[in-house]
Motif scaffolding. Structure first.
Motif, short mmCIF file in Angstrom:
data_model
loop_
_atom_site.label_atom_id
_atom_site.label_comp_id
_atom_site.label_asym_id
_atom_site.label_seq_id
_atom_site.Cartn_x
_atom_site.Cartn_y
_atom_site.Cartn_z
N ARG A 43 21.30 16.36 38.51
CA ARG A 43 22.63 16.18 39.08
C ARG A 43 23.37 14.96 38.51
O ARG A 43 24.59 14.97 38.40
N ASP A 44 22.64 13.91 38.17
CA ASP A 44 23.32 12.72 37.63
C ASP A 44 23.38 12.71 36.11
O ASP A 44 23.81 11.72 35.52
N LEU A 45 22.92 13.77 35.50
CA LEU A 45 22.86 13.78 34.04
C LEU A 45 23.95 14.65 33.41
O LEU A 45 23.90 14.98 32.24
N PHE A 46 24.93 15.05 34.21
CA PHE A 46 25.88 16.00 33.64
C PHE A 46 26.73 15.43 32.50
O PHE A 46 27.07 16.17 31.58
N PRO A 47 27.04 14.12 32.49
CA PRO A 47 27.77 13.65 31.30
C PRO A 47 26.97 13.84 30.02
O PRO A 47 27.51 14.20 28.97
N PHE A 51 28.18 16.17 26.99
CA PHE A 51 28.37 15.56 25.68
C PHE A 51 27.62 16.35 24.61
O PHE A 51 28.20 16.75 23.58
N ALA A 52 26.34 16.61 24.90
CA ALA A 52 25.51 17.30 23.90
C ALA A 52 26.03 18.71 23.62
O ALA A 52 26.19 19.12 22.47
N VAL A 53 26.31 19.45 24.70
CA VAL A 53 26.74 20.84 24.53
C VAL A 53 28.17 20.89 23.98
O VAL A 53 28.48 21.68 23.10
N GLY A 54 29.01 19.99 24.50
CA GLY A 54 30.43 20.02 24.12
C GLY A 54 30.65 19.80 22.64
O GLY A 54 31.25 20.63 21.97
N LEU A 91 25.36 28.77 19.19
CA LEU A 91 25.84 28.35 20.52
C LEU A 91 24.73 28.46 21.55
O LEU A 91 24.54 27.58 22.40
N GLY A 92 23.98 29.57 21.45
CA GLY A 92 22.85 29.77 22.37
C GLY A 92 21.82 28.66 22.22
O GLY A 92 21.33 28.09 23.21
N VAL A 93 21.50 28.35 20.99
CA VAL A 93 20.51 27.30 20.72
C VAL A 93 21.01 25.95 21.25
O VAL A 93 20.25 25.14 21.78
N ALA A 94 22.30 25.71 21.13
CA ALA A 94 22.86 24.42 21.57
C ALA A 94 22.84 24.29 23.08
O ALA A 94 22.61 23.20 23.61
N ALA A 95 23.08 25.40 23.77
CA ALA A 95 23.30 25.29 25.22
C ALA A 95 22.05 25.59 26.05
O ALA A 95 21.82 24.95 27.08
N LEU A 96 21.25 26.55 25.64
CA LEU A 96 20.21 27.07 26.52
C LEU A 96 19.03 26.13 26.77
O LEU A 96 18.40 26.22 27.83
N PRO A 97 18.66 25.24 25.86
CA PRO A 97 17.52 24.36 26.18
C PRO A 97 17.72 23.55 27.45
O PRO A 97 16.74 23.24 28.15
N PRO A 118 30.31 27.77 30.62
CA PRO A 118 31.78 27.66 30.52
C PRO A 118 32.25 26.47 29.68
O PRO A 118 33.22 26.60 28.93
N MET A 119 31.53 25.35 29.78
CA MET A 119 32.01 24.19 29.03
C MET A 119 31.74 24.35 27.53
O MET A 119 32.55 23.94 26.70
N GLY A 120 30.61 24.92 27.19
CA GLY A 120 30.32 25.20 25.77
C GLY A 120 31.32 26.19 25.22
O GLY A 120 31.86 26.03 24.11
#
Lengths: 456, 295
Positions: A43-47, A51-54, A91-97, A118-120
Motif C-alpha cells: 500500500r505504501d509502495l505505489f509511487p 514509476f517503474a511501470v510508467g 508491456l506485460g513483462v514490465a507490469a506483471l511482475p 490502467p496506469m501502464g
C-alpha cells in the motif's frame, strides 16, 4: 522465431535507451521485492510501482510509435503485427511482475493489477498518441498523487476494492486496445501521426499542420511555432541585426528560441504540481512534511534550467543557418548564450518565488533559511550546469547531454543537501563563492569552445 | 492485359487539404513494363498522388488501385511487391547502414541480398556508417536501395534523385533501366529533372494545379507539341486568333515563333496558306514542352 521478430528485438537491443530503461526497471523491481516482504504489503509502495511501470511503458510506447508512425509501417509487408506483438509482450513483462510479487508476499494481486494495468496503458497510449496528448495523458499520473486519491489508491493496492480493481483493469485493457487500433489505422492525416513524446519540426509540416488541433498544438509548443512564423514571414521585421543594439538582438534570439514562456512556465508549473503532490503525500504525517519538501526541492530547483536548456538544445539545427547572418561569431555566441540563460534564470527565479509563496502559506513546509541556501548554492550552479551542457551539446549526441544532466542534478543536489544539513552560513557562503568562480571559469571555457566548434 | 488489371490505376481521384484542392478528378493507369515520368510544378500534386496510391493519404473522392488492390487496403502480399522512395526518406538514424538494410529486409521474402551488396558498392555506401551521419544524397541512395532490394513489381519514386550528384543520378538511372529491362515492372517517377525523364521514361504524365494535364507516351507527347517558325515577306499579325492548338505566339515584323499542340501538320499547312509564310517545324525538348503546356 520468425525473422521480423528477431529484427525487432535486435533494434530494441541495439539502443542504449532500452538498456537504460531496463536497468531502471530492474533496480525498481529489486528494490520492490524486499520492501514488500518487509512491509507485508504494497500500500505504501505505489509511487515506486507507478514509476517503474510508467516510464517503462512510456518508453515502449515511444519506441513503438517511432516505428509505426512512419510511411514504412504502411508499406512494408507484415510490419505492424510483430511490432505490436513485441510491444504488448514487453508491456506485460514490465507490469506483471509487480502483482505477482505482491501476491507471493501475501498481498492482493488484483489490487496491484488495478493500478498497474490502467496506469501502464495510460503511459503507453499517451506516448503512442504523441505530442501534447502525451502530456495530457500524463496528467492521469498526477491525479493519483492528489491527497485523497492517494489514500484511496493505497486501499486499492491492499485489496479493499476488488470490484473497482477489476473495472480499472478492464479500462486499462480497453485503453490498450484503443492505442493498438490507433497505431494500426493511423495514416499521415491522423492527428498525432509521426509525433512522439519528443516534439520535433516534422510534426508541423504539411498535412499535420493543417489538422484541426494543429493551432492548439502550435500554441502549446512555442519552441516550434514561433520559430516557424519567424522563418516564414517575420524575419525582415523582427531581425534588425544590422545596426540593432545587442540587447535587441538578444531579445530576438530569445524569440527565435521561442522558449521564453514555454520554458519558463511549463517547468515551473510541473514543479508546483510536484510540490503539491509531495505535500499531499506527506500530509498524514505533518511532522515529516518539512523534510519531505526539503528532500525534493533541491532536485526540483534543478529541473527548470535543465528543461529550458534542453528546449534550447532542441533547436541546435537552426544554428548553422543563423551563423550565416551578418554577425561576428563572438557576438553570435555571446548573444545566443545570454538568450538561453535568460529564460533559464527566469524559470529558476519563478520557482524560487513560488517556494517563497509556499513558505509563507505553510511555514512548516519550508524554512526561510533553506530558501536562502537554495538561492546561494543553486543560483550559481545554474550557470555551471548551463556551461557544461552547452559544451556537451556540441558533441552531436544526446547521450552526453543526458549523462551531463543526471550528473549535474546529482552533484547539485548533493551540494545543496550538504549545505542544508550543515546549516552553517559560512559553509554555504564558501560553497556559493566557489560555485561563482567555477561558473565563471566554465562559462569562459564554453565560450572559447563555441568560438572554435563546428556548427553544421 | 485489360484496363481493369493494370498494375496502377487511378479513377477520378480527388484530394483536398482543408479547402485547398490538391488533386482534382485525376484518372490514369500505368501498364506493366512502363516507366512513367510524373511532371508538375511545386505543389502540383505529385507527392499527394503517390501517397494516395500507397494508401498513406485517404482520397476525398474516387479511388486508386495498385496491383489490383485498393490503395487504402493493401495486403502484405501486394505490399511486398511495391517499392517506394519518398521525397524525404526517414530511416532510423541510430542504426548503421547494414543494420537498417537487414531490419527492413527481415520483412520481405523476396529480399535480394545480392542486389543490396551490389547497390552498396554502386552507390559507394559504407555499411558500417551510422545512418544519422549520412549526407542527404547518401540517405537518398540508401532509400533507393531499400526500395529496390525487394525487386518490386511496382516502383513509386518521389523525386528520388533530387539530392544525388550527377554520377549518383547516372548510377540510379542505370539501375532503374536494368530493373525494368524484363518488361514486367511498372515505375512511376516523379521528378523535376526532365532530362532524366527523357532518358528512362516511356510515358509522361503532367499534373497542373492538381489536374492531369497530359498523359501520353513520350514520343507522342513530344510529337504533339512543336515549335513553328514563320518567315514571311510582309508583316505578320500580332496574334493568331482562331488558330486551334496555339500555346504561345511571339510575333514581330516578318517573322514569328509559335508553339502548337495537336495536329501540327494541319496547323502548319493552314498558316503557310493563310499568311503566305514559310513554316519550319522544330522539335522541342521535354522541358520546353512542359513549360509550354504550363503557360
Amino acid at each position: 522465431m520468425r525473422t521480423p521478430f528477431r529484427a525487432i528485438l535486435r533494434v530494441y537491443a541495439s539502443r542504449w535507451q532500452s538498456w537504460l530503461v531496463l536497468t531502471f526497471w530492474l533496480v525498481q523491481l529489486l528494490a520492490f521485492i524486499p520492501a514488500v516482504l518487509d512491509m507485508h504489503g504494497v500500500r505504501d509502495l505505489f509511487p515506486m510501482i507507478l514509476f517503474a511501470v510508467g516510464y517503462t511503458c512510456a518508453a515502449i510506447g515511444v519506441q513503438t510509435k517511432e516505428h509505426l508512425g512512419a510511411y514504412r509501417a504502411a508499406l512494408v509487408p507484415g510490419f505492424r503485427l510483430p511490432h505490436l506483438t513485441t510491444a504488448l509482450l514487453a508491456l506485460g513483462v514490465a507490469a506483471l511482475p509487480f502483482p505477482v510479487v505482491a501476491a507471493l508476499a501475501g498481498g492482493s494481486a488484483l489490487g496491484v493489477l488495478g493500478l498497474v494495468v490502467p496506469m501502464g496503458a495510460l503511459a503507453f497510449a499517451g506516448c503512442c498518441r504523441g505530442g501534447w496528448r502525451a502530456a495530457a495523458f500524463g496528467l492521469g499520473y498526477l491525479l493519483v498523487f492528489i491527497p485523497g486519491v492517494s489514500q484511496w489508491v493505497k486501499g486499492l493496492l491492499a485489496g479493499q476494492y476488488p470490484w473497482v480493481a477489476a473495472i480499472l483493469c478492464l479500462l486499462g485493457l480497453w485503453l490498450l486496445v484503443d492505442a493498438v487500433l490507433f497505431l494500426v489505422t493511423m495514416d499521415e492525416e491522423t492527428p498525432g501521426y509521426e509525433m512522439q513524446f519528443r516534439s520535433n519540426l516534422r510534426q508541423f509540416r504539411g498535412s499535420q499542420a493543417r489538422q484541426s488541433m494543429s493551432a492548439a498544438i502550435r500554441n502549446l509548443d512555442r519552441q516550434n511555432s514561433i520559430w516557424l512564423r519567424l522563418v516564414d514571414v517575420q524575419i525582415p521585421d523582427t531581425m534588425p541585426y544590422v545596426g540593432a543594439s545587442r540587447w535587441r538582438r538578444i531579445v530576438h534570439w530569445r524569440r527565435a528560441q521561442a522558449n521564453q514562456w514555454f520554458a519558463v512556465l511549463m517547468p515551473s508549473l510541473i514543479w508546483l504540481v510536484m510540490v503539491a503532490i509531495q505535500l499531499g503525500l506527506a500530509q498524514p504525517a505533518a511532522a515529516s512534511s518539512r523534510w519531505a519538501l526539503r528532500s525534493t526541492m533541491w532536485v526540483l530547483v534543478m529541473i527548470p534550467p535543465m528543461l529550458a536548456l534542453s528546449a534550447w538544445q532542441a533547436r541546435g539545427g537552426m544554428l548553422n543557418r543563423e551563423l550565416t547572418y551578418p554577425l561576428r561569431r563572438r557576438d553570435f555566441v555571446i548573444e545566443q548564450g545570454v538568450a538561453a540563460l535568460v529564460p533559464q534564470y527566469a524559470a529558476w527565479l519563478l520557482v524560487l518565488l513560488a517556494m517563497v509563496g509556499v513558505s509563507a502559506i505553510l511555514p512548516d513546509a519550508c524554512a526561510w533559511t533553506d530558501l536562502l541556501t537554495a538561492a546561494a548554492v543553486a543560483g550559481p550552479w545554474q550557470a555551471v550546469v548551463f556551461a557544461l551542457l552547452a559544451r556537451l551539446g556540441t558533441l552531436g549526441s544526446g547521450l552526453p547531454m543526458v549523462i551531463g544532466m543526471l550528473l549535474a542534478a546529482f552533484v547539485g543536489t548533493l551540494l545543496l543537501m550538504g549545505c542544508v544539513v550543515l546549516a552553517n552560513p559560512a559553509v554555504t557562503a564558501t560553497v556559493s563563492a566557489a560555485l561563482v568562480l567555477l561558473a565563471g571559469a566554465a562559462l569562459a571555457g564554453t565560450y572559447r569552445h563555441w568560438l572554435r566548434v563546428d556548427i553544421a | 492485359m485489360n484496363a481493369a488489371c493494370q498494375p496502377v490505376e487511378v479513377r477520378h481521384l480527388s484530394k483536398s487539404f482543408g479547402t485547398k484542392p490538391a488533386l482534382t478528378d485525376v484518372t490514369l493507369s500505368l501498364a506493366p513494363g512502363t516507366v512513367t515520368g510524373l511532371l508538375g510544378r511545386n505543389g502540383a500534386g505529385k507527392t499527394t498522388l503517390i501517397k494516395c496510391l500507397l494508401g498513406l493519404l485517404r482520397p476525398g473522392a474516387g479511388e486508386s488501385r495498385v496491383l489490383g488492390e485498393r490503395s487504402g487496403d493493401l495486403s502484405p502480399g501486394v505490399k511486398a511487391r511495391i517499392g517506394y522512395v519518398p521525397q524525404e526518406p526517414v530511416i532510423y538514424p541510430w542504426m548503421r547502414v547494414r543494420q537498417g538494410i537487414a531490419y527492413q529486409g527481415a520483412f520481405y521474402e523476396t529480399w535480394d541480398v545480392g542486389l543490396t551488396e551490389d547497390l552498396l558498392k554502386t552507390f559507394e555506401l559504407d555499411p558500417r556508417q551510422r545512418i544519422g551521419a549520412l549526407s542527404v544524397g547518401q540517405l537518398q541512395k540508401l532509400a533507393i536501395l531499400l526500395a529496390l532490394a525487394c525487386r518490386p513489381e511496382v516502383l513509386l519514386l518521389d523525386e528520388p534523385v533530387a539530392a544525388l550528384d550527377p554520377e549518383g543520378r547516372r548510377h540510379f538511372l542505370r539501375v532503374l533501366l536494368d530493373l525494368v529491362a524484363d518488361g514486367t515492372r511498372t515505375v512511376l517517377l516523379s521528378t523535376h529533372i526532365t532530362s532524366d525523364v527523357e532518358r528512362v521514361c516511356s510515358h509522361v504524365a503532367i499534373l497542373k494545379d492538381g489536374k492531369l494535364l497530359q498523359m501520353a507516351e513520350m514520343d507522342e507527347l513530344r510529337g504533339s507539341v512543336k515549335e513553328l517558325r514563320l518567315a514571311a515577306s510582309r508583316p505578320l499579325p500580332e496574334a493568331l486568333p482562331g488558330v486551334p492548338g496555339v500555346l504561345s505566339y511571339r510575333g514581330g515584323g516578318s517573322s514569328a515563333v509559335l508553339t502548337v499542340q495537336g495536329d501540327v501538320p494541319a496547323v502548319a499547312a493552314r498558316l503557310q496558306r493563310e499568311l503566305a509564310a514559310e513554316v519550319t517545324v522544330m522539335d522541342l525538348s521535354l522541358e520546353d514542352v512542359f513549360l509550354e503546356l504550363h503557360r
